[in-house]
Write a protein that holds these residues in place. Structure first.
Motif, PDB file in Angstrom:
ATOM      1  N   LYS A 180       7.123  57.111  17.453  1.00 21.51           N
ATOM      2  CA  LYS A 180       5.842  56.638  18.361  1.00 21.51           C
ATOM      3  C   LYS A 180       6.441  55.415  19.338  1.00 21.51           C
ATOM      4  O   LYS A 180       5.706  55.045  20.501  1.00 21.51           O
ATOM      5  N   SER A 181       7.579  54.740  19.165  1.00 24.99           N
ATOM      6  CA  SER A 181       8.050  53.491  19.742  1.00 24.99           C
ATOM      7  C   SER A 181       9.683  53.696  19.963  1.00 24.99           C
ATOM      8  O   SER A 181      10.204  54.661  18.994  1.00 24.99           O
ATOM      9  N   ILE A 182      10.158  52.917  20.741  1.00 28.34           N
ATOM     10  CA  ILE A 182      11.657  52.759  20.766  1.00 28.34           C
ATOM     11  C   ILE A 182      12.166  52.356  19.362  1.00 28.34           C
ATOM     12  O   ILE A 182      13.127  52.923  18.971  1.00 28.34           O
ATOM     13  N   ASP A 183      11.583  51.614  18.782  1.00 26.29           N
ATOM     14  CA  ASP A 183      12.103  50.928  17.432  1.00 26.29           C
ATOM     15  C   ASP A 183      12.079  52.113  16.571  1.00 26.29           C
ATOM     16  O   ASP A 183      13.185  51.956  15.511  1.00 26.29           O
ATOM     17  N   ASP A 184      11.304  53.020  16.611  1.00 26.70           N
ATOM     18  CA  ASP A 184      11.240  54.146  15.603  1.00 26.70           C
ATOM     19  C   ASP A 184      12.583  54.908  15.779  1.00 26.70           C
ATOM     20  O   ASP A 184      12.829  55.927  14.827  1.00 26.70           O
ATOM     21  N   LEU A 185      13.428  55.039  16.972  1.00 27.20           N
ATOM     22  CA  LEU A 185      14.466  55.894  16.971  1.00 27.20           C
ATOM     23  C   LEU A 185      15.645  55.556  16.140  1.00 27.20           C
ATOM     24  O   LEU A 185      16.238  56.615  15.623  1.00 27.20           O
ATOM     25  N   SER A 186      15.736  54.378  15.395  1.00 34.40           N
ATOM     26  CA  SER A 186      16.724  54.120  14.372  1.00 34.40           C
ATOM     27  C   SER A 186      16.434  54.875  13.218  1.00 34.40           C
ATOM     28  O   SER A 186      17.574  55.034  12.294  1.00 34.40           O
ATOM     29  N   ALA A 187      15.237  55.361  13.090  1.00 39.63           N
ATOM     30  CA  ALA A 187      14.971  56.005  11.698  1.00 39.63           C
ATOM     31  C   ALA A 187      15.359  57.567  11.734  1.00 39.63           C
ATOM     32  O   ALA A 187      15.294  58.554  10.845  1.00 39.63           O
ATOM     33  N   GLY A 261       4.667  57.186  26.707  1.00 39.13           N
ATOM     34  CA  GLY A 261       4.259  56.084  27.254  1.00 39.13           C
ATOM     35  C   GLY A 261       5.253  55.051  27.650  1.00 39.13           C
ATOM     36  O   GLY A 261       4.914  54.190  28.540  1.00 39.13           O
ATOM     37  N   GLN A 262       6.394  55.418  27.373  1.00 38.08           N
ATOM     38  CA  GLN A 262       7.547  54.518  27.451  1.00 38.08           C
ATOM     39  C   GLN A 262       8.083  54.849  29.075  1.00 38.08           C
ATOM     40  O   GLN A 262       8.362  56.089  29.424  1.00 38.08           O
ATOM     41  N   PRO A 263       8.097  53.725  29.898  1.00 39.65           N
ATOM     42  CA  PRO A 263       8.974  54.172  31.156  1.00 39.65           C
ATOM     43  C   PRO A 263      10.333  54.739  30.830  1.00 39.65           C
ATOM     44  O   PRO A 263      11.114  54.372  30.155  1.00 39.65           O
ATOM     45  N   GLU A 264      10.931  55.688  31.851  1.00 40.81           N
ATOM     46  CA  GLU A 264      11.977  56.542  31.679  1.00 40.81           C
ATOM     47  C   GLU A 264      12.863  55.934  32.621  1.00 40.81           C
ATOM     48  O   GLU A 264      12.728  55.445  33.757  1.00 40.81           O
ATOM     49  N   PHE A 265      14.324  55.901  32.074  1.00 38.76           N
ATOM     50  CA  PHE A 265      15.502  55.332  32.902  1.00 38.76           C
ATOM     51  C   PHE A 265      15.710  56.390  34.009  1.00 38.76           C
ATOM     52  O   PHE A 265      15.698  57.637  33.735  1.00 38.76           O
ATOM     53  N   LEU A 266      16.166  55.704  35.001  1.00 37.68           N
ATOM     54  CA  LEU A 266      16.326  56.352  36.157  1.00 37.68           C
ATOM     55  C   LEU A 266      17.908  56.285  36.611  1.00 37.68           C
ATOM     56  O   LEU A 266      18.221  55.253  36.993  1.00 37.68           O
ATOM     57  N   TYR A 267      18.740  57.209  36.720  1.00 43.34           N
ATOM     58  CA  TYR A 267      20.156  57.137  37.228  1.00 43.34           C
ATOM     59  C   TYR A 267      20.159  57.413  38.559  1.00 43.34           C
ATOM     60  O   TYR A 267      19.759  58.498  39.128  1.00 43.34           O
ATOM     61  N   ASP A 268      20.584  56.849  39.447  1.00 42.06           N
ATOM     62  CA  ASP A 268      20.791  56.966  40.919  1.00 42.06           C
ATOM     63  C   ASP A 268      21.596  57.861  41.096  1.00 42.06           C
ATOM     64  O   ASP A 268      22.889  58.149  40.370  1.00 42.06           O
ATOM     65  N   CYS A 269      21.657  58.791  42.094  1.00 42.78           N
ATOM     66  CA  CYS A 269      22.373  59.805  42.567  1.00 42.78           C
ATOM     67  C   CYS A 269      22.686  59.522  43.990  1.00 42.78           C
ATOM     68  O   CYS A 269      21.873  59.364  44.794  1.00 42.78           O
ATOM     69  N   HIS A 270      24.142  59.372  44.286  1.00 40.68           N
ATOM     70  CA  HIS A 270      24.607  59.257  45.485  1.00 40.68           C
ATOM     71  C   HIS A 270      25.271  60.246  46.162  1.00 40.68           C
ATOM     72  O   HIS A 270      26.020  60.943  45.372  1.00 40.68           O
ATOM     73  N   ALA A 271      25.182  60.264  47.462  1.00 41.04           N
ATOM     74  CA  ALA A 271      26.295  61.001  48.335  1.00 41.04           C
ATOM     75  C   ALA A 271      27.284  60.122  48.896  1.00 41.04           C
ATOM     76  O   ALA A 271      26.910  58.924  49.521  1.00 41.04           O
TER      77      ALA A 271
END
Length: 302
Positions: A180-187, A261-271
């Motif tokens: 349900k949350s980031i904290d739950d990922l450890s389980a 509901g958690q904001p997702e991380f964005l990896y920039d892509c460059h040329a």
């Protein structure tokens, strides 16, 4: 022999340190590289390179001549670019290096479409995650994701952002429940991405706070993102993967997106491309095409 061509061969031999490497980059034989260099030495009456069985290095005169050759070739390319700009249509060989998976799934299809549009454009595409020296290897364009290293001599343009998602198979979620949350990922069992001997953390933006890093734990460690997606679809654990890689699995139900509901991380892509007085039309067309189409492939849902 053509003096300008021989100068270009000589410069590449100095840049790459051997006739064999220059021959591979220029798509000619090693003896032909040597013939071009000897032509210049005979014409000038001086030795330009000190040769050993494994490597060539410039003499004092050769180093001075190398610097002037680079300037002459740069001006010649600028002159060609003026005419090319007037022609406007992309043409000639476009050499591009890119990450393997991103290249196959996203970059190459867009460049193929560009090549179909311009019949005089040739593509020479290299797929591989090791970072190559763009200038020394003779690439016109490179696609890179994440933080950029040394950019000396290069122009960089951000062309998209790679959206990362946490996902898992329904079989895994039925047995282990949904986090349900980031904290739950450890389980939960995570499928770990290990690259160059280092485990890559999962990253999550936090409002008005530093980026949160979660170090995944689990019994599977893989160095290939597609293999991680396959393992996740088989119910082996949760995965943190680029959206473009798992889009079809998410749409088909093979994988379920989590932490909505958690904001997702964005990896920039460059040329990135070598700095020059004028941007060749073939490079401009490729960069503009990727900048227009990649964001939809990397971030759009559905």
């Amino acid at each position: 022999m053509d003096r300008l061509t021989s100068m270009a061969v000589f410069v590449r031999a100095v840049d790459l340190g051997s006739f064999a490497a220059a021959a591979d980059a220029l798509e000619m034989s090693g003896p032909m590289v040597g013939k071009h260099v000897r032509f210049l030495e005979d014409r000038l009456g001086v030795r330009l390179l000190n040769r050993t069985t494994r490597r060539q290095s410039p003499t004092e005169a050769g180093q001075a001549y190398y610097e002037r050759c680079r300037a002459v070739l740069s001006e010649a390319e600028a002159a060609d670019a003026v005419v090319a700009d007037e022609r406007s249509e992309p043409h000639g060989k476009l050499r591009v290096t890119m990450p393997s998976l991103l290249g196959r799934h996203c970059i190459a299809p867009l460049l193929m479409k560009l090549a179909r549009k311009y019949p005089h454009l040739e593509l020479d595409l290299s797929f591989g995650d090791p970072i190559a020296d763009i200038i020394e290897a003779g690439y016109d364009l490179a696609i890179r994701t994440g933080d950029l290293d040394d950019q000396s001599g290069l122009i960089a343009r951000r062309i998209a952002s790679q959206r990362m998602v946490v996902c898992g198979a329904r079989t895994y979620l039925r047995t282990n429940g949904k986090p349900k949350s980031i904290d739950d990922l450890s389980a939960h069992q995570a499928i770990i991405y290990r690259r160059r001997g280092r485990v890559r953390p999962w990253l999550f933006p936090q409002a008005d706070q530093p980026l949160r890093e979660i170090m995944p734990t689990g019994r599977l460690r893989l160095d290939d993102l597609e293999a991680i997606a396959d393992a996740a679809a088989q119910g082996m654990g949760l995965a943190w993967l680029p959206y473009w890689l798992v889009r079809e699995r998410l749409n088909s139900g093979a994988l379920v997106g989590l932490l909505r509901g958690q904001p997702e991380f964005l990896y920039d892509c460059h040329a990135l491309w070598p700095r020059s007085p004028r941007l060749p039309p073939k490079v401009r067309a490729a960069v503009d095409t990727l900048a227009a189409a990649l964001p939809k492939l990397m971030t759009a849902s559905g």
